[in-house]
Design a protein around this motif. Structure first.
Motif, PDB file in Angstrom:
ATOM      1  N   LEU A  61       0.820  -1.204   0.000  1.00  0.00           N
ATOM      2  CA  LEU A  61       0.000   0.000   0.000  1.00  0.00           C
ATOM      3  C   LEU A  61       0.860   1.263   0.000  1.00  0.00           C
ATOM      4  O   LEU A  61       0.489   2.272  -0.591  1.00  0.00           O
ATOM      5  CB  LEU A  61      -0.915   0.022   1.227  1.00  0.00           C
ATOM      6  N   GLY A  62       1.974   1.205   0.699  1.00  0.00           N
ATOM      7  CA  GLY A  62       2.836   2.381   0.816  1.00  0.00           C
ATOM      8  C   GLY A  62       4.036   2.046   1.658  1.00  0.00           C
ATOM      9  O   GLY A  62       4.311   0.870   1.939  1.00  0.00           O
ATOM     10  N   GLN A  63       4.772   3.061   2.100  1.00  0.00           N
ATOM     11  CA  GLN A  63       5.927   2.840   2.953  1.00  0.00           C
ATOM     12  C   GLN A  63       6.214   4.095   3.760  1.00  0.00           C
ATOM     13  O   GLN A  63       5.792   5.192   3.400  1.00  0.00           O
ATOM     14  CB  GLN A  63       7.149   2.462   2.126  1.00  0.00           C
ATOM     15  N   SER A  64       6.923   3.904   4.882  1.00  0.00           N
ATOM     16  CA  SER A  64       7.267   5.027   5.747  1.00  0.00           C
ATOM     17  C   SER A  64       8.645   4.784   6.349  1.00  0.00           C
ATOM     18  O   SER A  64       9.107   3.638   6.443  1.00  0.00           O
ATOM     19  CB  SER A  64       6.243   5.187   6.876  1.00  0.00           C
ATOM     20  N   ARG A  65       9.282   5.862   6.778  1.00  0.00           N
ATOM     21  CA  ARG A  65      10.548   5.747   7.478  1.00  0.00           C
ATOM     22  C   ARG A  65      10.254   5.526   8.956  1.00  0.00           C
ATOM     23  O   ARG A  65       9.716   6.388   9.626  1.00  0.00           O
ATOM     24  CB  ARG A  65      11.375   7.035   7.300  1.00  0.00           C
ATOM     25  N   GLY A  66      10.586   4.365   9.454  1.00  0.00           N
ATOM     26  CA  GLY A  66      10.383   4.060  10.861  1.00  0.00           C
ATOM     27  C   GLY A  66       9.065   3.370  11.133  1.00  0.00           C
ATOM     28  O   GLY A  66       8.070   3.572  10.432  1.00  0.00           O
ATOM     29  N   MET A  67       9.071   2.530  12.169  1.00  0.00           N
ATOM     30  CA  MET A  67       7.897   1.733  12.497  1.00  0.00           C
ATOM     31  C   MET A  67       6.729   2.584  12.966  1.00  0.00           C
ATOM     32  O   MET A  67       5.579   2.347  12.589  1.00  0.00           O
ATOM     33  CB  MET A  67       8.259   0.698  13.571  1.00  0.00           C
ATOM     34  N   ASP A  68       6.985   3.599  13.808  1.00  0.00           N
ATOM     35  CA  ASP A  68       5.886   4.420  14.329  1.00  0.00           C
ATOM     36  C   ASP A  68       5.102   5.096  13.203  1.00  0.00           C
ATOM     37  O   ASP A  68       3.862   5.110  13.216  1.00  0.00           O
ATOM     38  CB  ASP A  68       6.417   5.472  15.298  1.00  0.00           C
ATOM     39  N   LYS A  69       5.808   5.661  12.236  1.00  0.00           N
ATOM     40  CA  LYS A  69       5.136   6.320  11.115  1.00  0.00           C
ATOM     41  C   LYS A  69       4.390   5.299  10.256  1.00  0.00           C
ATOM     42  O   LYS A  69       3.288   5.575   9.768  1.00  0.00           O
ATOM     43  CB  LYS A  69       6.136   7.089  10.273  1.00  0.00           C
ATOM     44  N   ALA A  70       4.992   4.126  10.084  1.00  0.00           N
ATOM     45  CA  ALA A  70       4.352   3.094   9.268  1.00  0.00           C
ATOM     46  C   ALA A  70       3.044   2.640   9.903  1.00  0.00           C
ATOM     47  O   ALA A  70       2.023   2.467   9.220  1.00  0.00           O
ATOM     48  CB  ALA A  70       5.296   1.914   9.078  1.00  0.00           C
ATOM     49  N   LEU A  71       3.047   2.451  11.213  1.00  0.00           N
ATOM     50  CA  LEU A  71       1.832   2.026  11.893  1.00  0.00           C
ATOM     51  C   LEU A  71       0.757   3.115  11.831  1.00  0.00           C
ATOM     52  O   LEU A  71      -0.427   2.815  11.665  1.00  0.00           O
ATOM     53  CB  LEU A  71       2.134   1.668  13.347  1.00  0.00           C
ATOM     54  N   ALA A  72       1.193   4.376  11.942  1.00  0.00           N
ATOM     55  CA  ALA A  72       0.232   5.480  11.842  1.00  0.00           C
ATOM     56  C   ALA A  72      -0.408   5.513  10.464  1.00  0.00           C
ATOM     57  O   ALA A  72      -1.628   5.725  10.328  1.00  0.00           O
ATOM     58  CB  ALA A  72       0.934   6.805  12.129  1.00  0.00           C
ATOM     59  N   HIS A  73       0.400   5.285   9.434  1.00  0.00           N
ATOM     60  CA  HIS A  73      -0.142   5.271   8.072  1.00  0.00           C
ATOM     61  C   HIS A  73      -1.030   4.049   7.848  1.00  0.00           C
ATOM     62  O   HIS A  73      -2.022   4.123   7.119  1.00  0.00           O
ATOM     63  CB  HIS A  73       0.987   5.295   7.051  1.00  0.00           C
ATOM     64  N   ALA A  86       4.100  -4.716  23.723  1.00  0.00           N
ATOM     65  CA  ALA A  86       3.989  -3.278  23.976  1.00  0.00           C
ATOM     66  C   ALA A  86       3.592  -2.533  22.706  1.00  0.00           C
ATOM     67  O   ALA A  86       2.779  -1.602  22.744  1.00  0.00           O
ATOM     68  CB  ALA A  86       5.320  -2.737  24.512  1.00  0.00           C
ATOM     69  N   ARG A  87       4.146  -2.942  21.584  1.00  0.00           N
ATOM     70  CA  ARG A  87       3.797  -2.314  20.302  1.00  0.00           C
ATOM     71  C   ARG A  87       2.331  -2.559  19.977  1.00  0.00           C
ATOM     72  O   ARG A  87       1.633  -1.660  19.494  1.00  0.00           O
ATOM     73  CB  ARG A  87       4.696  -2.867  19.192  1.00  0.00           C
ATOM     74  N   ALA A  88       1.855  -3.769  20.229  1.00  0.00           N
ATOM     75  CA  ALA A  88       0.458  -4.098  19.953  1.00  0.00           C
ATOM     76  C   ALA A  88      -0.483  -3.272  20.833  1.00  0.00           C
ATOM     77  O   ALA A  88      -1.523  -2.787  20.361  1.00  0.00           O
ATOM     78  CB  ALA A  88       0.222  -5.592  20.169  1.00  0.00           C
ATOM     79  N   LEU A  89      -0.138  -3.125  22.104  1.00  0.00           N
ATOM     80  CA  LEU A  89      -0.967  -2.318  23.008  1.00  0.00           C
ATOM     81  C   LEU A  89      -1.006  -0.854  22.574  1.00  0.00           C
ATOM     82  O   LEU A  89      -2.065  -0.211  22.614  1.00  0.00           O
ATOM     83  CB  LEU A  89      -0.428  -2.425  24.437  1.00  0.00           C
ATOM     84  N   LYS A  90       0.147  -0.320  22.164  1.00  0.00           N
ATOM     85  CA  LYS A  90       0.194   1.061  21.688  1.00  0.00           C
ATOM     86  C   LYS A  90      -0.650   1.226  20.437  1.00  0.00           C
ATOM     87  O   LYS A  90      -1.388   2.222  20.282  1.00  0.00           O
ATOM     88  CB  LYS A  90       1.642   1.455  21.402  1.00  0.00           C
ATOM     89  N   LEU A  91      -0.561   0.257  19.537  1.00  0.00           N
ATOM     90  CA  LEU A  91      -1.363   0.310  18.315  1.00  0.00           C
ATOM     91  C   LEU A  91      -2.853   0.276  18.648  1.00  0.00           C
ATOM     92  O   LEU A  91      -3.649   1.003  18.044  1.00  0.00           O
ATOM     93  CB  LEU A  91      -0.998  -0.856  17.402  1.00  0.00           C
ATOM     94  N   LYS A  92      -3.236  -0.556  19.603  1.00  0.00           N
ATOM     95  CA  LYS A  92      -4.636  -0.619  20.038  1.00  0.00           C
ATOM     96  C   LYS A  92      -5.112   0.755  20.497  1.00  0.00           C
ATOM     97  O   LYS A  92      -6.207   1.219  20.120  1.00  0.00           O
ATOM     98  CB  LYS A  92      -4.788  -1.637  21.155  1.00  0.00           C
ATOM     99  N   GLU A  93      -4.305   1.433  21.306  1.00  0.00           N
ATOM    100  CA  GLU A  93      -4.658   2.768  21.795  1.00  0.00           C
ATOM    101  C   GLU A  93      -4.817   3.759  20.649  1.00  0.00           C
ATOM    102  O   GLU A  93      -5.761   4.558  20.623  1.00  0.00           O
ATOM    103  CB  GLU A  93      -3.587   3.256  22.768  1.00  0.00           C
ATOM    104  N   LEU A  94      -3.901   3.710  19.695  1.00  0.00           N
ATOM    105  CA  LEU A  94      -3.950   4.634  18.559  1.00  0.00           C
ATOM    106  C   LEU A  94      -5.183   4.384  17.694  1.00  0.00           C
ATOM    107  O   LEU A  94      -5.824   5.327  17.215  1.00  0.00           O
ATOM    108  CB  LEU A  94      -2.677   4.504  17.724  1.00  0.00           C
TER     109      LEU A  94
END
Length: 279
Positions: free
Chosen positions: A201-213, A239-247
């Motif tokens: 679908l796309g790409q981002s620099r860094g995991m945080d930006k990728a998850l946001a997209h 921890a990453r999964a929990l953060k993603l859930k919150e977002l």
């Protein structure tokens, strides 16, 4: 009517479902170098990830034999059986299950059996299994459950972001040069399922930006999200999964978010730190 939901081991069921008599898991086999690892309750995720990391060769999976499915069909009577497998475009598990159903009927089996090609994996299979259980508990007939789940599957979306593409490189699905460039630039591709195949679908620099997209894509694609269940499967990244859930819950109205850890097959392809989402 009694029911049984049979899934292959790419379906990352929560532990309480694995202990439920209405569910059964048919394991695939994972191969790392000369070692064969059965993807069942003995699977050790951390040891497996270490083996894959240390191996210079590409790890791969082998689908179950039809007999493994037949065994699950034959150990119950007067039962409606629903089978959920990996996408037929990614594994032979679906074809093995279909063949098992045909052989079971030819041998006089009386249980009704339907095999769903999830056209997905991991979190997608989990979500389909959840939907089957809910439909059965609502009192729908076998045929009505099949119809509802086929319709649900057609509208389901699966999305994922991987921490590393090293497994894909070792498997020969990504060139050494491209993998090196992606790693050096910290690029994280955002991918999705498309009728059982994988698309970028796309790409981002860094995991945080990728998850946001990825959340942006999920929000745009999901109709009537307030009444939907969303499943997050993570590979050794709670921890990453929990953060993603919150977002996700901040970005969109969602009925329920379920987090599961990946079992063997999903751990192989998502690899350490990978995230898979289905809704």
């Amino acid at each position: 009517m009694a029911y049984k939901i049979v899934v292959d081991s790419c379906c990352d069921l929560p532990e309480e479902y694995r202990k439920d008599e209405h569910f059964a898991v048919v394991p695939l086999t994972l191969v790392v170098d000369d070692d064969e690892i059965i993807d069942d309750e003995t699977f050790d995720q951390l040891d497996f990830l270490r083996r894959v990391k240390e191996s210079k060769n590409g790890a791969h999976s082998a689908c179950p034999s039809p007999q493994r499915y037949i065994d699950e069909f034959e150990n119950v009577t007067d039962t409606d059986i629903y089978v959920v497998t990996l996408s037929s475009k990614l594994s032979g598990s679906y074809n093995a299950a279909v063949l098992a159903g045909e052989m079971y009927k030819e041998d006089g089996g009386t249980n009704k059996v339907h095999v769903f090609d999830s056209r997905s994996a991991a979190a997608g299979e989990v979500l389909i299994a959840f939907m089957i259980e809910r439909a059965v508990k609502e009192g729908l007939s076998f045929e009505e459950v099949v119809e509802r789940i086929e319709k649900f599957r057609a509208g389901m979306g699966t999305y994922f972001v991987l921490e590393t593409l090293e497994v894909l490189r070792k498997n020969g699905r990504l060139s050494n040069l491209k993998a090196a460039l992606v790693s050096a630039l910290n690029i994280k591709p955002i991918m999705a399922g498309d009728d059982g195949s994988i698309v970028k679908l796309g790409q981002s620099r860094g995991m945080d930006k990728a998850l946001a997209h990825m959340i942006d894509y999920i929000k745009a694609d999901t109709v009537d999200s307030a009444n939907k269940t969303l499943v997050i499967a993570h590979c050794n990244a709670p921890a990453r999964a929990l953060k993603l859930k919150e977002l996700i819950e901040k970005a969109m109205e969602i009925k329920e978010v379920v987090i599961v850890d990946t079992a063997g097959v999903s751990s192989l392809y998502a690899y350490d730190g990978g995230i898979v989402v289905s809704v």
